[in-house]
Each structure stands twice: as C-alpha cells, then as structure tokens.
Design an enzyme around this catalytic site. Structure first.
Site, PDB file in Angstrom:
ATOM      1  N   THR A 235       0.850  -1.204   0.000  1.00 53.20           N
ATOM      2  CA  THR A 235       0.000   0.000   0.000  1.00 53.20           C
ATOM      3  C   THR A 235       0.877   1.243   0.000  1.00 53.20           C
ATOM      4  OG1 THR A 235      -0.100  -0.060   2.420  1.00 53.20           O
ATOM      5  CG2 THR A 235      -1.949  -1.075   1.233  1.00 53.20           C
ATOM      6  N   ASP A 261      -2.267  -2.096  -3.788  1.00 53.32           N
ATOM      7  CA  ASP A 261      -3.062  -0.870  -3.898  1.00 53.32           C
ATOM      8  C   ASP A 261      -2.317   0.163  -4.748  1.00 53.32           C
ATOM      9  OD1 ASP A 261      -5.309   0.811  -3.222  1.00 53.32           O
ATOM     10  OD2 ASP A 261      -3.948   1.956  -1.943  1.00 53.32           O
ATOM     11  N   GLU A 266       1.137   2.974 -12.438  1.00 48.63           N
ATOM     12  CA  GLU A 266      -0.284   3.259 -12.189  1.00 48.63           C
ATOM     13  C   GLU A 266      -0.765   4.572 -12.810  1.00 48.63           C
ATOM     14  OE1 GLU A 266      -0.034   3.389  -7.801  1.00 48.63           O
ATOM     15  OE2 GLU A 266      -0.625   5.488  -7.881  1.00 48.63           O
ATOM     16  N   ALA A 300      -6.161   3.264  -0.530  1.00 49.12           N
ATOM     17  CA  ALA A 300      -6.009   2.972   0.903  1.00 49.12           C
ATOM     18  C   ALA A 300      -6.254   4.200   1.771  1.00 49.12           C
ATOM     19  CB  ALA A 300      -4.616   2.402   1.169  1.00 49.12           C
TER      20      ALA A 300
HETATM   21  P1  NAD Z   1       6.627   7.574   7.756  1.00 51.76           P
HETATM   22  O1  NAD Z   1       7.584   8.588   7.228  1.00 51.76           O
HETATM   23  O2  NAD Z   1       5.903   7.862   9.032  1.00 51.76           O
HETATM   24  O3  NAD Z   1       7.372   6.155   7.923  1.00 51.76           O
HETATM   25  C1  NAD Z   1       8.191   5.586   6.951  1.00 51.76           C
HETATM   26  C2  NAD Z   1       9.181   4.669   7.651  1.00 51.76           C
HETATM   27  O4  NAD Z   1       9.876   3.930   6.648  1.00 51.76           O
HETATM   28  C3  NAD Z   1      10.240   5.421   8.469  1.00 51.76           C
HETATM   29  O5  NAD Z   1      10.310   4.852   9.765  1.00 51.76           O
HETATM   30  C4  NAD Z   1      11.537   5.204   7.690  1.00 51.76           C
HETATM   31  O6  NAD Z   1      12.677   5.122   8.520  1.00 51.76           O
HETATM   32  C5  NAD Z   1      11.250   3.874   7.026  1.00 51.76           C
HETATM   33  N1  NAD Z   1      12.043   3.598   5.832  1.00 51.76           N
HETATM   34  C6  NAD Z   1      12.498   4.444   4.874  1.00 51.76           C
HETATM   35  N2  NAD Z   1      13.145   3.774   3.910  1.00 51.76           N
HETATM   36  C7  NAD Z   1      13.127   2.458   4.272  1.00 51.76           C
HETATM   37  C8  NAD Z   1      13.633   1.273   3.693  1.00 51.76           C
HETATM   38  N3  NAD Z   1      14.298   1.278   2.546  1.00 51.76           N
HETATM   39  N4  NAD Z   1      13.415   0.108   4.349  1.00 51.76           N
HETATM   40  C9  NAD Z   1      12.729   0.078   5.512  1.00 51.76           C
HETATM   41  N5  NAD Z   1      12.230   1.165   6.112  1.00 51.76           N
HETATM   42  C10 NAD Z   1      12.424   2.347   5.495  1.00 51.76           C
HETATM   43  O7  NAD Z   1       5.595   7.321   6.563  1.00 51.76           O
HETATM   44  P2  NAD Z   1       4.101   6.756   6.664  1.00 51.76           P
HETATM   45  O8  NAD Z   1       3.154   7.882   6.944  1.00 51.76           O
HETATM   46  O9  NAD Z   1       4.082   5.570   7.536  1.00 51.76           O
HETATM   47  O10 NAD Z   1       3.823   6.342   5.140  1.00 51.76           O
HETATM   48  C11 NAD Z   1       4.578   5.326   4.511  1.00 51.76           C
HETATM   49  C12 NAD Z   1       4.299   5.346   3.014  1.00 51.76           C
HETATM   50  O11 NAD Z   1       2.955   4.957   2.750  1.00 51.76           O
HETATM   51  C13 NAD Z   1       4.375   6.735   2.346  1.00 51.76           C
HETATM   52  O12 NAD Z   1       5.703   7.104   2.039  1.00 51.76           O
HETATM   53  C14 NAD Z   1       3.554   6.565   1.111  1.00 51.76           C
HETATM   54  O13 NAD Z   1       4.383   6.122   0.050  1.00 51.76           O
HETATM   55  C15 NAD Z   1       2.578   5.445   1.479  1.00 51.76           C
HETATM   56  N6  NAD Z   1       1.164   5.895   1.536  1.00 51.76           N
HETATM   57  C16 NAD Z   1       0.266   5.295   0.725  1.00 51.76           C
HETATM   58  C17 NAD Z   1      -1.069   5.657   0.785  1.00 51.76           C
HETATM   59  C18 NAD Z   1      -2.131   4.986  -0.073  1.00 51.76           C
HETATM   60  O14 NAD Z   1      -3.244   5.525  -0.212  1.00 51.76           O
HETATM   61  N7  NAD Z   1      -1.878   3.816  -0.639  1.00 51.76           N
HETATM   62  C19 NAD Z   1      -1.464   6.678   1.644  1.00 51.76           C
HETATM   63  C20 NAD Z   1      -0.511   7.276   2.467  1.00 51.76           C
HETATM   64  C21 NAD Z   1       0.817   6.876   2.414  1.00 51.76           C
END
Ligand code: NAD
Length: 348
Positions: A235, A261, A266, A300
């Site tokens: 997602t 998702d 896309e 999502a």
């Molecule tokens: P966040 O910044 O709170 O957390 C991201 C985490 O990933 C951090 O702890 C970071 O250290 C870690 N990270 C970075 N690179 C990494 C890697 N290579 N391996 C492992 N961990 C790694 O972000 P969040 O709010 O939890 O969101 C995460 C992602 O979800 C967003 O970047 C976005 O791409 C995606 N998202 C998708 C939807 C959707 O509708 N499908 C909606 C919101 C966010």
C-alpha cells in the site's frame, strides 16, 4: 490583503467537496483543474501563488522550471509521499509542503482488509454468490493466528499496522533503518535484518516510502529469499516492487498472493474510468489475470477522516507559509521531511 490563489491539478469531485468545505475558514481562491500536472499543463498555473498536486502528477525538473517561470511560490502536495517531486530542482525556487500523517489508520486498516479479502477469497466469493453459485470449492484460506508477519517500514502507518495486528495472535517482525524501540516493546515487534524478515515471514507488508535507494527492493533476488507461498501487501508505492519479478513469483507459486493498492506504472490508469478501452499495459493486464492478486486503485487513504484531514492540513500549510513564513510540513533536498523545514534552507 491579496487573496492567495491556489491551482489544483488532477482533481476529482471528491477533492472539490472536501477542499471547498475546509476552505470556509481559510478564504483562499481555489481553482480546480482536472488535468494532471506535467510540463505542458504547468502553464495553467500562471497567476497562481500555489499549485496543489497529488500522487501521480509529474513534478519533475521540467514542470518545476515552468512553475518557477510563472512565479508560483509553493507546491502543496495533498498526500504524504513526495517521490514524484524533484526536490533538487525545486530547491531555492519553490517551497514544497506535504501532509505527513493525515490518517495512518486508513492505510493500515486497508492493508489488513486487502490481506483478509485475498486470503479468504472474499473477492471471488462475492462474485460467485451473485451468480447463484454457492460452491466454496477453491476458496480455502489460512488462519492468520500463529503466522509471522513482516513489516518493512515502521513509521506512522507501519506502527498502526502492527497495532491493528495485536488481536490476531501473530509474531511480528520488522525492518527499518531507524527502529522505534519503545513502540517495538509495547507491540511485541522484533526488529530483524531484511534477509531474516524475508526468510521467516508468511505475510510481508510494505510501509516505507519510495526513495532513490529502494526502487525495486522487492525483486527476483528478494522474492527468492522469501518463504514458499508468501503473501505480499503493497500500500506504499508501486516502484518498491519489480512487477515482472512478482509475476514470475506468482506463476511459480513462490508468491501465494499479492495485495496491490499501488502499481509501478499506475499513472496511466489509477483514479480513471477506463472501462471502455483495452488495457495497453501488458504487465498490468497479466497481473489482473491471477485469482490470487488483488489490485485496487490507490485507495487505501480514502476515508472520510483522511480526506478531511488532507484538506485541512494542506490549507494550513499554505496559510502557515504565506502568513507566518513557517513550513512545519515542508520538505526539501536538504532535510528528510520528518521535522519540516525552516523557510531559509528551502529558500524562495
Ligand atoms: P513515515 O515517514 O511515518 O514512515 C516511513 C518509515 O519507513 C520510516 O520509519 C523510515 O525510517 C522507514 N524507511 C524508509 N526507507 C526504508 C527502507 N528502505 N526500508 C525500511 N524502512 C524504510 O511514513 P508513513 O506515513 O508511515 O507512510 C509510509 C508510506 O505509505 C508513504 O511514504 C507513502 O508512500 C505510502 N502511503 C500510501 C497511501 C495509499 O493511499 N496507498 C497513503 C498514504 C501513504
């Protein structure tokens, strides 16, 4: 004081509804364009102070050059991810803001919903009974209790995903370069190296952002290390997975199910009604043939709560910059986006 003018790109009726409602307390001038933002459409932003963009807009160097020529001052992303913005090109020309955490619950709950749907074949059962086919042949699933779930990225969404899993009796493994030890203890999460997570997880869920370093992190080699029959949930962002390698994994049975998702290409399909045309993308078309693949259209985030927060925080971001010269949700080439920027390094 002059009204701040905001040009929205790639808008749908639901964007207008939530932003018009939220704007009652801000009073900005909002214009909604249906066109995606790209180098050609960027000229439409002439005369606007802010451009508001979304996940599949092309905000590369060419688009940014045009926006800067048209004297746009800010790119306000109405989403958390910003992998489609060329921050280096924007640096010193325009400021960039985003909405970092509008509802981690929306995405985390959806990730589990996708897994449950696929694992228990609800997507197939729904269609069967509507055709008066009440057979359950072929719809067998697995208990989640007792399984190992691997979470890649334990930020806001990954942690809520772990929280949501608490009632299911699973072992939770996680990988993140910055482990959150306090939450890990509270939620009984074991941080492990990535290869251990791959080897031991029955279900792997991606919750890290897409960066230059992790494009196609789920490739043939990574899939090769995983358990036979692993379920993969994505997602986050499509380009985290090499889709061709995923398809090979699905064909061989190595991958038991994929909940997607997001998809790496896309941009041409998601959010649009393309029901009157053939799918030209053969990889997407192949993915859609698997009974054990669930593809949804980047939805999502799509809850009432999240959409309301996105609109409010986006407009707050604009107000904070133009009225107080503050960027609490700013992102730039020089920061990691976690604490926001002061307006100085982002520049104007
Ligand atoms: P966040 O910044 O709170 O957390 C991201 C985490 O990933 C951090 O702890 C970071 O250290 C870690 N990270 C970075 N690179 C990494 C890697 N290579 N391996 C492992 N961990 C790694 O972000 P969040 O709010 O939890 O969101 C995460 C992602 O979800 C967003 O970047 C976005 O791409 C995606 N998202 C998708 C939807 C959707 O509708 N499908 C909606 C919101 C966010």
């Amino acid at each position: 004081m002059k009204k701040i003018r905001v040009a929205f790109f790639d808008t749908k009726p639901y964007d207008r509804k939530s932003f018009d409602a939220a704007n009652e307390k801000f009073g900005f001038e909002l214009t909604y364009f249906e066109a995606r933002l790209n180098p050609a459409s960027a000229r439409m932003a002439a005369g606007y102070d802010v451009v508001c963009a979304f996940v599949n807009d092309d905000i590369g160097a060419k688009t940014i050059k045009v926006l800067a020529e048209e004297k746009v001052q800010m790119i306000a992303m109405r989403c958390a991810g910003y992998n489609n913005v060329d921050l280096a090109a924007a640096y010193g020309k325009l400021v960039v803001v985003r909405v970092p955490g509008y509802s981690p619950y929306a995405v985390a709950e959806y990730a589990l919903a996708m897994y449950m749907t696929l694992n228990r074949s609800l997507h197939r059962a729904y269609n069967r009974v509507r055709e008066n086919n009440f057979s359950i042949n072929g719809l067998i699933g697995s208990d989640l209790r007792g399984k190992t779930v691997g979470i890649i990225g334990t930020g806001k969404i990954g942690m809520v995903f772990a929280e949501v899993l608490q009632g299911y009796g699973v072992r939770i493994l996680a990988y993140d370069m910055y482990p959150n030890k306090a939450m890990a203890e509270k939620l009984h999460i074991e941080y492990v190296p990535l290869d251990v997570l791959y080897r031991e997880s029955d279900v792997i869920s991606l919750h890290c952002p897409l960066t230059r370093e992790n494009v196609h992190m789920i490739n043939a080699e990574a899939i090769g290390e995983m358990k036979q029959g692993v379920y993969i949930i994505n997602t986050s962002r499509g380009k985290l997975i090499d889709t061709a390698a995923l398809i090979e994994g699905l064909k061989s049975g190595k991958v038991g199910g994929a909940c997607l998702d997001v998809y790496e290409e896309e941009g041409d399909y998601f959010f649009e009604d393309r029901s009157d045309a053939p799918i030209i993308d053969d990889v997407l078309a192949r993915l859609l043939t698997f009974p054990n693949v669930l593809v949804t259209s980047h939805q999502a985030f799509f809850t009432r709560e999240a959409v309301w927060n996105i609109a409010n925080v986006t407009l707050e971001n604009i107000r904070d910059y133009f009225e107080k010269d503050e960027l609490p949700n700013g992102i730039c080439e020089m920061c990691d986006g976690s604490k926001g920027c002061s307006s100085k390094p982002c520049g104007k």
